[in-house]
Design an enzyme around this catalytic site. Structure first.
Site, PDB file in Angstrom:
ATOM      1  N   ARG A 148      41.345  38.862  38.369  1.00 43.26           N
ATOM      2  CA  ARG A 148      40.538  39.072  39.520  1.00 43.26           C
ATOM      3  C   ARG A 148      39.695  37.971  39.935  1.00 43.26           C
ATOM      4  O   ARG A 148      39.391  37.043  39.336  1.00 43.26           O
ATOM      5  CB  ARG A 148      39.422  39.955  39.047  1.00 43.26           C
ATOM      6  CG  ARG A 148      38.442  40.641  40.311  1.00 43.26           C
ATOM      7  CD  ARG A 148      37.193  41.322  39.677  1.00 43.26           C
ATOM      8  NE  ARG A 148      36.165  40.458  39.410  1.00 43.26           N
ATOM      9  CZ  ARG A 148      34.757  41.006  39.466  1.00 43.26           C
ATOM     10  NH1 ARG A 148      34.587  42.094  39.710  1.00 43.26           N
ATOM     11  NH2 ARG A 148      34.034  40.111  39.501  1.00 43.26           N
ATOM     12  N   TYR A 160      27.663  37.319  44.420  1.00 38.28           N
ATOM     13  CA  TYR A 160      27.940  38.282  43.181  1.00 38.28           C
ATOM     14  C   TYR A 160      29.156  38.034  42.741  1.00 38.28           C
ATOM     15  O   TYR A 160      30.213  37.761  43.426  1.00 38.28           O
ATOM     16  CB  TYR A 160      27.680  39.548  43.755  1.00 38.28           C
ATOM     17  CG  TYR A 160      28.858  40.141  44.151  1.00 38.28           C
ATOM     18  CD1 TYR A 160      29.067  40.241  45.608  1.00 38.28           C
ATOM     19  CD2 TYR A 160      30.107  40.885  43.573  1.00 38.28           C
ATOM     20  CE1 TYR A 160      30.325  40.309  46.307  1.00 38.28           C
ATOM     21  CE2 TYR A 160      31.392  41.197  44.140  1.00 38.28           C
ATOM     22  CZ  TYR A 160      31.273  41.037  45.724  1.00 38.28           C
ATOM     23  OH  TYR A 160      32.540  41.567  46.021  1.00 38.28           O
ATOM     24  N   ASP A 212      37.274  42.210  44.175  1.00 39.41           N
ATOM     25  CA  ASP A 212      36.307  43.150  44.190  1.00 39.41           C
ATOM     26  C   ASP A 212      35.059  42.999  45.273  1.00 39.41           C
ATOM     27  O   ASP A 212      34.421  41.899  45.383  1.00 39.41           O
ATOM     28  CB  ASP A 212      35.440  43.022  42.769  1.00 39.41           C
ATOM     29  CG  ASP A 212      34.379  44.430  42.552  1.00 39.41           C
ATOM     30  OD1 ASP A 212      34.045  45.118  43.559  1.00 39.41           O
ATOM     31  OD2 ASP A 212      33.802  44.347  41.627  1.00 39.41           O
ATOM     32  N   HIS A 214      32.575  45.014  45.821  1.00 38.48           N
ATOM     33  CA  HIS A 214      31.097  45.640  45.389  1.00 38.48           C
ATOM     34  C   HIS A 214      30.381  46.409  46.410  1.00 38.48           C
ATOM     35  O   HIS A 214      29.164  46.214  46.571  1.00 38.48           O
ATOM     36  CB  HIS A 214      30.361  44.325  44.939  1.00 38.48           C
ATOM     37  CG  HIS A 214      29.802  44.645  43.556  1.00 38.48           C
ATOM     38  ND1 HIS A 214      29.051  45.374  43.284  1.00 38.48           N
ATOM     39  CD2 HIS A 214      30.482  44.006  42.293  1.00 38.48           C
ATOM     40  CE1 HIS A 214      28.522  45.393  42.011  1.00 38.48           C
ATOM     41  NE2 HIS A 214      29.722  44.625  41.326  1.00 38.48           N
ATOM     42  N   GLU A 238      38.962  46.362  45.003  1.00 37.92           N
ATOM     43  CA  GLU A 238      37.903  47.231  44.514  1.00 37.92           C
ATOM     44  C   GLU A 238      36.863  47.435  45.323  1.00 37.92           C
ATOM     45  O   GLU A 238      36.092  46.541  45.809  1.00 37.92           O
ATOM     46  CB  GLU A 238      37.645  46.487  43.057  1.00 37.92           C
ATOM     47  CG  GLU A 238      36.666  47.097  42.268  1.00 37.92           C
ATOM     48  CD  GLU A 238      36.255  46.399  41.091  1.00 37.92           C
ATOM     49  OE1 GLU A 238      37.372  45.894  40.634  1.00 37.92           O
ATOM     50  OE2 GLU A 238      35.288  46.775  40.601  1.00 37.92           O
ATOM     51  N   GLU A 264      33.298  52.436  39.158  1.00 39.59           N
ATOM     52  CA  GLU A 264      32.880  51.847  38.070  1.00 39.59           C
ATOM     53  C   GLU A 264      31.360  52.357  38.027  1.00 39.59           C
ATOM     54  O   GLU A 264      30.779  52.714  36.837  1.00 39.59           O
ATOM     55  CB  GLU A 264      32.803  50.624  38.120  1.00 39.59           C
ATOM     56  CG  GLU A 264      31.933  50.019  39.081  1.00 39.59           C
ATOM     57  CD  GLU A 264      31.987  48.067  38.950  1.00 39.59           C
ATOM     58  OE1 GLU A 264      33.084  47.884  39.027  1.00 39.59           O
ATOM     59  OE2 GLU A 264      30.806  47.549  39.182  1.00 39.59           O
ATOM     60  N   ARG A 285      38.232  53.569  38.750  1.00 43.13           N
ATOM     61  CA  ARG A 285      37.543  52.557  37.790  1.00 43.13           C
ATOM     62  C   ARG A 285      36.583  53.025  36.942  1.00 43.13           C
ATOM     63  O   ARG A 285      35.728  52.148  36.368  1.00 43.13           O
ATOM     64  CB  ARG A 285      36.855  51.645  38.716  1.00 43.13           C
ATOM     65  CG  ARG A 285      37.681  50.771  39.582  1.00 43.13           C
ATOM     66  CD  ARG A 285      38.178  49.638  39.080  1.00 43.13           C
ATOM     67  NE  ARG A 285      37.378  48.507  38.770  1.00 43.13           N
ATOM     68  CZ  ARG A 285      36.984  48.046  37.615  1.00 43.13           C
ATOM     69  NH1 ARG A 285      37.980  47.859  36.627  1.00 43.13           N
ATOM     70  NH2 ARG A 285      36.208  47.311  37.558  1.00 43.13           N
ATOM     71  N   HIS A 314      36.821  50.118  33.975  1.00 39.42           N
ATOM     72  CA  HIS A 314      35.753  49.243  33.862  1.00 39.42           C
ATOM     73  C   HIS A 314      35.799  48.768  32.520  1.00 39.42           C
ATOM     74  O   HIS A 314      35.778  49.243  31.529  1.00 39.42           O
ATOM     75  CB  HIS A 314      34.411  49.927  34.536  1.00 39.42           C
ATOM     76  CG  HIS A 314      33.375  48.995  34.653  1.00 39.42           C
ATOM     77  ND1 HIS A 314      31.910  49.303  34.544  1.00 39.42           N
ATOM     78  CD2 HIS A 314      33.150  47.571  35.104  1.00 39.42           C
ATOM     79  CE1 HIS A 314      31.389  48.187  35.096  1.00 39.42           C
ATOM     80  NE2 HIS A 314      31.945  47.171  35.565  1.00 39.42           N
ATOM     81  N   GLU A 341      40.109  46.267  32.641  1.00 36.01           N
ATOM     82  CA  GLU A 341      39.320  45.063  32.707  1.00 36.01           C
ATOM     83  C   GLU A 341      38.934  44.626  31.551  1.00 36.01           C
ATOM     84  O   GLU A 341      38.815  45.325  30.681  1.00 36.01           O
ATOM     85  CB  GLU A 341      38.138  45.428  33.836  1.00 36.01           C
ATOM     86  CG  GLU A 341      37.504  44.253  34.076  1.00 36.01           C
ATOM     87  CD  GLU A 341      36.162  44.515  34.981  1.00 36.01           C
ATOM     88  OE1 GLU A 341      35.687  43.659  35.497  1.00 36.01           O
ATOM     89  OE2 GLU A 341      35.675  45.751  34.811  1.00 36.01           O
ATOM     90  N   TRP A 404      24.135  46.921  46.389  1.00 35.23           N
ATOM     91  CA  TRP A 404      24.602  46.106  45.689  1.00 35.23           C
ATOM     92  C   TRP A 404      25.914  46.583  45.143  1.00 35.23           C
ATOM     93  O   TRP A 404      26.363  47.486  44.859  1.00 35.23           O
ATOM     94  CB  TRP A 404      23.603  46.308  44.355  1.00 35.23           C
ATOM     95  CG  TRP A 404      24.373  45.600  43.137  1.00 35.23           C
ATOM     96  CD1 TRP A 404      24.640  46.181  41.974  1.00 35.23           C
ATOM     97  CD2 TRP A 404      24.705  44.362  43.134  1.00 35.23           C
ATOM     98  NE1 TRP A 404      25.213  45.369  41.025  1.00 35.23           N
ATOM     99  CE2 TRP A 404      25.236  44.185  41.542  1.00 35.23           C
ATOM    100  CE3 TRP A 404      24.353  43.010  43.585  1.00 35.23           C
ATOM    101  CZ2 TRP A 404      25.687  42.746  41.154  1.00 35.23           C
ATOM    102  CZ3 TRP A 404      24.969  41.824  43.087  1.00 35.23           C
ATOM    103  CH2 TRP A 404      25.443  41.687  41.948  1.00 35.23           C
TER     104      TRP A 404
HETATM  105  O1  EZ4 Z   1      28.952  44.606  38.504  1.00 38.87           O
HETATM  106  O2  EZ4 Z   1      29.373  45.662  35.279  1.00 38.87           O
HETATM  107  O3  EZ4 Z   1      34.247  45.064  38.321  1.00 38.87           O
HETATM  108  N1  EZ4 Z   1      32.955  44.806  37.745  1.00 38.87           N
HETATM  109  C1  EZ4 Z   1      32.007  44.548  38.264  1.00 38.87           C
HETATM  110  C2  EZ4 Z   1      30.910  44.339  37.284  1.00 38.87           C
HETATM  111  C3  EZ4 Z   1      29.389  45.270  37.649  1.00 38.87           C
HETATM  112  C4  EZ4 Z   1      28.556  45.145  36.283  1.00 38.87           C
HETATM  113  C5  EZ4 Z   1      27.380  46.385  36.660  1.00 38.87           C
HETATM  114  O4  EZ4 Z   1      26.708  46.503  35.524  1.00 38.87           O
HETATM  115  O5  EZ4 Z   1      31.796  45.045  39.312  1.00 38.87           O
HETATM  116  O6  EZ4 Z   1      30.551  42.757  37.204  1.00 38.87           O
HETATM  117 CO    CO Z   2      33.429  46.166  40.258  1.00 35.17          CO
END
Ligand code: EZ4
Ligand code: CO
Length: 404
Positions: A148, A160, A212, A214, A238, A264, A285, A314, A341, A404
């Site tokens: 990733r 992030y 990802d 997010h 993702e 996730e 996920r 996840h 993962e 987030w």
């Molecule tokens: O932000 O597990 O794909 N993985 C992620 C992680 C999540 C954290 C949240 O608790 O997006 O880093």
């Molecule tokens: Co993620």
């Protein structure tokens, strides 16, 4: 018949917080279940301690399905991350016990092996394209077949998913209120193509690449991104959008062939039923720990198989080695496995949770210990008391709170 005689909850912080349920049976067999909910650890700890553990004493340890229904169907308040994480912990501990009593690894109880090893992906992060390339090289050298890729966004202070080249990336930070980050969709969409293109150019097309988002984009922005990344042939994109509104994914789907992975933050079948039925995603996920345990997640994956959706469980650092062991049992036994993962835990965490699974040549191998093949060293755990830590929150440049 074996009965549960003890149920207790352990909270420990060997680098980050983990909550673990331990059950003990009248024949001395013990079982463990992960109950960690990142940033909300003590809510699950209290839910288990006050509301679940007392009900487990005297219950038949082997009645896994009935206990699941007792805690889910039998309760008036259903679903939600706290409840489903608590149920997951009980469910995993009972599978662990059943495996030990049967003298078999849990994947044998789930139908036996469908594969010889579990292909995993690691997290390659960097602020710049150069740092990202170095990080990908580290994983390639370790034998990973899938990586990733997350990168810093020029013009933003922090992003992030971006550590500074370390194997042990931990997104939660100490404190009682979260740090605030700034997000700009425009800056992100301007830079991410170059990052993934650079990785493809350097490493060729054999390595599987993932990315990802997010939950940061609107459906039409996600559609644009999916198109933009098509030449780089991602294994998956993702969480391109927040997925409470499952029909949002129709928009993304109509415009791009980039495979989509979501889930996730899901905690029950009702978070993904439409996504599966309408084939709006390619990989699911969800995790054992946040989705009601092996019993519920296995059922969801069986449904997913009808719709050609595969697993992508996840496996971030906030899921303990106990959850990883449970995930590996399912990964081995479901026909529609996709990818797992694997964010490495620190040596301190690995010592607190001794486990049988091993990494070799891009695969995790669950080992053949009876049960889940993982334990909690309570004496060592006691040396690491709980420390409040939270994920950051995100605002747009004008101060608007973002996802987030
Ligand atoms: O932000 O597990 O794909 N993985 C992620 C992680 C999540 C954290 C949240 O608790 O997006 O880093
Ligand atoms: Co993620």
């Amino acid at each position: 018949m074996s009965r549960v005689v003890e149920a207790h909850v352990n909270v420990t912080c060997p680098g980050r917080n983990f909550v673990t349920l331990k059950l003990v049976c009248d024949d001395g067999t013990t079982g463990v279940g992960d109950a960690t909910l990142n940033g909300r650890e003590l809510a699950v700890e209290a839910y288990l301690r006050e509301h679940v553990c007392p009900m487990l004493i005297g219950r038949e340890a082997g009645a896994i399905e009935d206990t699941w229904r007792y805690l889910y169907n039998g309760a008036y308040w259903r679903r939600g991350p706290v409840t489903m994480t608590a149920i997951a912990a009980v469910d995993c501990a009972l599978w662990d016990i059943k495996g030990k009593q049967a003298g078999m690894p849990v994947y044998e109880l789930l139908g036996g092996r469908c594969r010889t090893g579990v292909t995993v992906y690691g997290h390659a992060n960097g602020e710049t394209v150069g740092e990202v390339l170095d990080a990908v090289q580290t994983y390639v050298d370790l034998g990973y077949k899938a990586v990733r890729v997350q990168a810093g966004i020029p013009g933003l202070e922090s992003t992030y998913g971006v550590s500074r080249g370390k194997l042990f990336y931990e997104p939660a930070e100490g404190g009682l209120a979260p740090r605030e980050e700034t997000w700009s969709t425009r800056l992100y969409l301007r830079s991410i193509g170059e990052v993934l293109g650079g990785v493809r150019e350097r490493f060729g097309h054999e390595l599987e690449l993932l990315h990802d988002v997010h939950h940061r984009l609107s459906p039409i922005e996600a559609a644009q991104l999916g198109r933009l990344l098509e030449p780089h042939q991602l294994f998956w994109l993702e969480d391109p959008v927040p997925a409470e509104l499952q029909s949002n994914l129709r928009v993304v789907r109509q415009h791009t062939t980039t495979p989509i992975a979501i889930g996730e933050v899901f905690n029950s079948i009702w978070d993904c039923e439409q996504l599966l039925r309408e084939q709006l995603i390619d990989y699911l996920r969800m995790s054992v720990v946040h989705s009601g345990g092996i019993t519920h997640l296995r059922r969801i994956l069986h449904l997913a198989e009808l719709y050609r959706v595969r697993s992508g469980f996840h496996g971030a650092t906030d899921l303990s080695p106990v959850c990883m062991a449970a995930a590996l049992a399912l990964d081995m036994a479901i026909p529609n496995f996709g990818l797992q993962e694997y964010m490495r835990h620190t040596p301190e965490t690995d010592a607190v949770f001794p486990h049988a699974y091993t990494f070799a040549d891009g695969y995790l191998l669950p080992g053949d210990q009876p049960g889940l093949g993982v334990d909690l060293d309570e004496e060592l755990a006691a040396q690491y008391p709980y420390q409040p830590a939270l994920l950051p929150v995100t605002r747009l440049p004008d101060g608007t709170m973002h996802d987030w």
